[in-house]
Design a protein around this motif. Structure first.
Motif, PDB file in Angstrom:
ATOM      1  N   LEU A  42      35.692  13.205  59.005  1.00 48.67           N
ATOM      2  CA  LEU A  42      35.862  13.153  57.557  1.00 48.67           C
ATOM      3  C   LEU A  42      34.741  12.308  56.963  1.00 48.67           C
ATOM      4  O   LEU A  42      34.561  11.159  57.345  1.00 48.67           O
ATOM      5  CB  LEU A  42      37.228  12.567  57.222  1.00 48.67           C
ATOM      6  CG  LEU A  42      37.616  12.414  55.759  1.00 48.67           C
ATOM      7  CD1 LEU A  42      37.543  13.736  55.039  1.00 48.67           C
ATOM      8  CD2 LEU A  42      39.000  11.812  55.651  1.00 48.67           C
ATOM      9  N   LEU A  43      33.982  12.872  56.047  1.00 45.63           N
ATOM     10  CA  LEU A  43      32.822  12.183  55.487  1.00 45.63           C
ATOM     11  C   LEU A  43      33.161  11.457  54.187  1.00 45.63           C
ATOM     12  O   LEU A  43      32.820  10.288  54.015  1.00 45.63           O
ATOM     13  CB  LEU A  43      31.697  13.186  55.217  1.00 45.63           C
ATOM     14  CG  LEU A  43      31.179  13.972  56.413  1.00 45.63           C
ATOM     15  CD1 LEU A  43      30.106  14.962  55.960  1.00 45.63           C
ATOM     16  CD2 LEU A  43      30.645  13.046  57.486  1.00 45.63           C
ATOM     17  N   ILE A  44      33.806  12.144  53.270  1.00 42.02           N
ATOM     18  CA  ILE A  44      34.089  11.601  51.951  1.00 42.02           C
ATOM     19  C   ILE A  44      35.200  12.430  51.336  1.00 42.02           C
ATOM     20  O   ILE A  44      35.372  13.594  51.694  1.00 42.02           O
ATOM     21  CB  ILE A  44      32.833  11.633  51.051  1.00 42.02           C
ATOM     22  CG1 ILE A  44      33.092  10.984  49.684  1.00 42.02           C
ATOM     23  CG2 ILE A  44      32.333  13.062  50.875  1.00 42.02           C
ATOM     24  CD1 ILE A  44      31.830  10.841  48.823  1.00 42.02           C
TER      25      ILE A  44
ATOM     26  N   ASP B 270      36.568   7.320  48.744  1.00 37.50           N
ATOM     27  CA  ASP B 270      36.077   6.579  49.902  1.00 37.50           C
ATOM     28  C   ASP B 270      34.942   7.369  50.534  1.00 37.50           C
ATOM     29  O   ASP B 270      35.143   8.506  50.944  1.00 37.50           O
ATOM     30  CB  ASP B 270      37.193   6.351  50.916  1.00 37.50           C
ATOM     31  CG  ASP B 270      36.823   5.340  51.991  1.00 37.50           C
ATOM     32  OD1 ASP B 270      37.746   4.732  52.566  1.00 37.50           O
ATOM     33  OD2 ASP B 270      35.624   5.160  52.265  1.00 37.50           O
ATOM     34  N   ASP B 271      33.784   6.781  50.571  1.00 35.69           N
ATOM     35  CA  ASP B 271      32.629   7.462  51.161  1.00 35.69           C
ATOM     36  C   ASP B 271      32.150   6.740  52.417  1.00 35.69           C
ATOM     37  O   ASP B 271      31.014   6.938  52.861  1.00 35.69           O
ATOM     38  CB  ASP B 271      31.493   7.588  50.156  1.00 35.69           C
ATOM     39  CG  ASP B 271      30.914   6.236  49.759  1.00 35.69           C
ATOM     40  OD1 ASP B 271      29.916   6.222  49.019  1.00 35.69           O
ATOM     41  OD2 ASP B 271      31.470   5.195  50.176  1.00 35.69           O
ATOM     42  N   SER B 272      32.992   5.917  52.999  1.00 33.13           N
ATOM     43  CA  SER B 272      32.560   5.138  54.155  1.00 33.13           C
ATOM     44  C   SER B 272      32.348   5.994  55.393  1.00 33.13           C
ATOM     45  O   SER B 272      31.771   5.528  56.370  1.00 33.13           O
ATOM     46  CB  SER B 272      33.563   4.025  54.465  1.00 33.13           C
ATOM     47  OG  SER B 272      34.842   4.550  54.690  1.00 33.13           O
ATOM     48  N   GLY B 273      32.783   7.233  55.360  1.00 28.96           N
ATOM     49  CA  GLY B 273      32.525   8.143  56.467  1.00 28.96           C
ATOM     50  C   GLY B 273      31.161   8.796  56.405  1.00 28.96           C
ATOM     51  O   GLY B 273      30.744   9.442  57.366  1.00 28.96           O
TER      52      GLY B 273
END
Lengths: 115, 116
Positions: free
Chosen positions: A45-47, A56-59
């Protein structure tokens, strides 16, 4: 409904080029997810977005990756500059809500090859 | 602790046989366990899911068995058909909005081939 639509289905580009992947979620869905699938790392999962807002864009693996959702019916994932290790299948999914209780409907994916 | 282990990596079953795919997790906070089916060239699609308050869930030929104490769950496909040939992913999550790598984790997948 046509389901989640992704374009292009296949993309071949040279290292250093900018790549933009596009996604149209299912109408009425308020959550959108970008995934990357590789043999080595599986499905990641990227975002994800909720009501067009990135939650959440921490991926996202590196700053070279960026995603936007300017409206409820369109999202982009951009890689600039692209590298060979970015080669993967990128999936977009949408759902009626954020929690896993709401089924995520996946698009057919974009197969990216960076040479 | 965030990993979901899945086995076997590949499985070949005769038509009419039973296909069994196993998954194990570590994080006891996970409370939702879906299985996804993916055909070549397609995105994953939710097949069946279970919550830990039950030990088994059946939908047609597909059954999830869940062992909370062992932190294991499995997918059983009864009367396997060639049309079931696909890659199957287990996943584990918390029933809260996903946080990257925190509470929505996929297994590596099992490629099932059902021979006619």
């Amino acid at each position: 409904d046509a389901g989640v639509i992704q374009s292009p289905r296949h993309e071949v580009t040279e290292m250093g080029q900018e790549v933009t992947l596009r996604c149209k979620p299912i109408s009425g869905h308020n959550s959108l997810f970008w995934y990357r699938q590789t043999m080595m790392r599986g499905l990641e999962l990227l975002i994800y977005f909720n009501n067009n807002v990135p939650i959440d864009d921490s991926g996202m693996p590196e700053d070279r990756f960026s995603a936007k959702m300017p409206n409820a019916s369109f999202s982009t994932l951009k890689i600039q500059p692209s590298e060979p290790r970015d080669s993967a299948v990128y999936f977009c999914a949408s759902s009626l809500g954020l929690t896993p209780f709401y089924e995520q409907y996946f698009g057919p994916g974009t197969r990216l090859t960076v040479t | 602790q965030q990993q979901v282990k899945q086995s076997p990596q590949s499985l070949i079953v005769q038509k009419g046989g039973i296909s069994i795919i196993n998954c194990a997790y570590e994080n006891t906070a996970f409370d939702y366990f879906p299985w996804y089916q993916q055909f070549p060239g397609k995105g994953p699609a939710l097949l069946i899911a279970i919550r830990p308050d039950v030990s088994e869930k059946k939908e047609g030929r597909f059954t999830i068995s869940f062992n909370k104490s062992a932190k294991q769950f499995s997918l059983h496909i009864m009367d396997s058909q060639p049309g079931d040939s696909a890659t199957y992913f287990c996943a584990a999550s918390k029933d809260t909005p996903p946080s990257m790598g925190q509470n929505f984790v996929f297994g590596p997948g099992t490629r099932l081939s059902v021979l006619p």
